[in-house]
Design an enzyme around this catalytic site. Sequence first.
Site, short mmCIF file in Angstrom:
data_model
loop_
_atom_site.label_atom_id
_atom_site.label_comp_id
_atom_site.label_asym_id
_atom_site.label_seq_id
_atom_site.Cartn_x
_atom_site.Cartn_y
_atom_site.Cartn_z
N HIS A 17 10.21 51.00 21.74
CA HIS A 17 10.73 49.95 20.85
C HIS A 17 9.59 49.49 19.95
CE1 HIS A 17 9.23 47.90 24.41
NE2 HIS A 17 10.32 48.16 25.10
N ARG A 45 5.05 49.25 24.84
CA ARG A 45 4.85 50.08 26.03
C ARG A 45 4.24 51.41 25.60
NH1 ARG A 45 9.20 46.80 27.64
NH2 ARG A 45 8.98 46.04 29.77
N HIS A 81 12.76 35.89 30.73
CA HIS A 81 13.54 37.00 31.29
C HIS A 81 14.93 36.52 31.67
CE1 HIS A 81 13.28 41.27 32.42
NE2 HIS A 81 14.34 40.96 33.15
N GLU A 92 2.69 40.99 24.90
CA GLU A 92 2.86 41.19 26.33
C GLU A 92 2.59 42.65 26.69
OE1 GLU A 92 6.53 38.05 27.16
OE2 GLU A 92 6.92 40.21 27.17
N HIS A 120 6.30 43.35 23.05
CA HIS A 120 5.89 43.95 24.32
C HIS A 120 5.82 45.47 24.14
CE1 HIS A 120 6.32 43.84 28.99
NE2 HIS A 120 5.65 44.91 28.61
#
Length: 237
Positions: free
Chosen positions: A50, A45, A190, A70, A43
Site C-alpha cells: 500500500h 511495509r 485499530h 508506523e 504504515h
Amino acid sequence: MTKLSVNINKIATLRNARGGDVPNVLKAAKNIEKFGAEGITVHPRPDERHIRYADARELKPVLTTEFNIEGKPIQQFVDLVLEVKPAQVTLVPDAEDAITSNAGWDTIKHRDYLREVISEFKSHGIRTSIFVDPELKIIEGAAETGADRIELYTEQFAVDYAKGMENAAKSYVACSQLAYELKLGVNAGHDLSLDNIGYFSNNVPHLDEVSIGHALISEALYMGLEKTIQKYLKLLK
C-alpha cells in the site's frame, strides 16, 4: 483534546490496484488536513503493498500537520524514519506477512531492543510511540524503554463493544491512567470507527491521539471524506 490522525494506507491500496497514480496519495493527504484532521499516518511495509517508502519521502514536505510513520523497526524502516524525520514514529511488531497489525510489543521481553531503537530516534528529535496491548505490566515495561508514548491496540475493545459489553473499555481506562502516571503519552488505534470512537474517547482518560484508517476511509465511501472527518472530530471533542 484528542487529536485525529488519519491513516492513508487504504488510499494507497486503491491506487496500487491499477498501477497508476489515481487516487493521488499526496492530494488525498492534503485534503484530509484541509478537512480538519490534525495528523497523517502511514504504515509502509517491506512489500510496499500500500504505502510505499517513496510516498513517505514525498509526503513530508507537503504536510502541515503532524506526520506519523508506523512500522516494524527493520533497518530499511529505521533508515527511512531517520531520513524523513516525522513528528512521530510508532513502532509496531508486525510479522512480514501480516495483513494488518495483530499484536502489541512484549515490552518486557524486548525491552533492551526497544531501548536501543527508541534512543536512536529520540536523538534525532523524533517522538516515539510503541504499539501495545492493554496490559498493565506491558505499560510498565513501556515506561522502561524510554518511549514518549504508547499506542493502545484497540481491536479487543472494538470486538467487545460490538457485543454490547458495558466494560469494553475497562482495561484501556486502567492502562491509560497508569501510562499517565508513568509520564507516557497515550495514543490509540485499530478498528476504531464512528460506531465506537465516541464511547472510547469519552471513557478513556488522557487520550492524546487516535489513528484511524480502514474504518474512516470505508465510511467516507458512503458519506464523503470531509463529512466523515468532521463527524470524527465532533465525537472526539
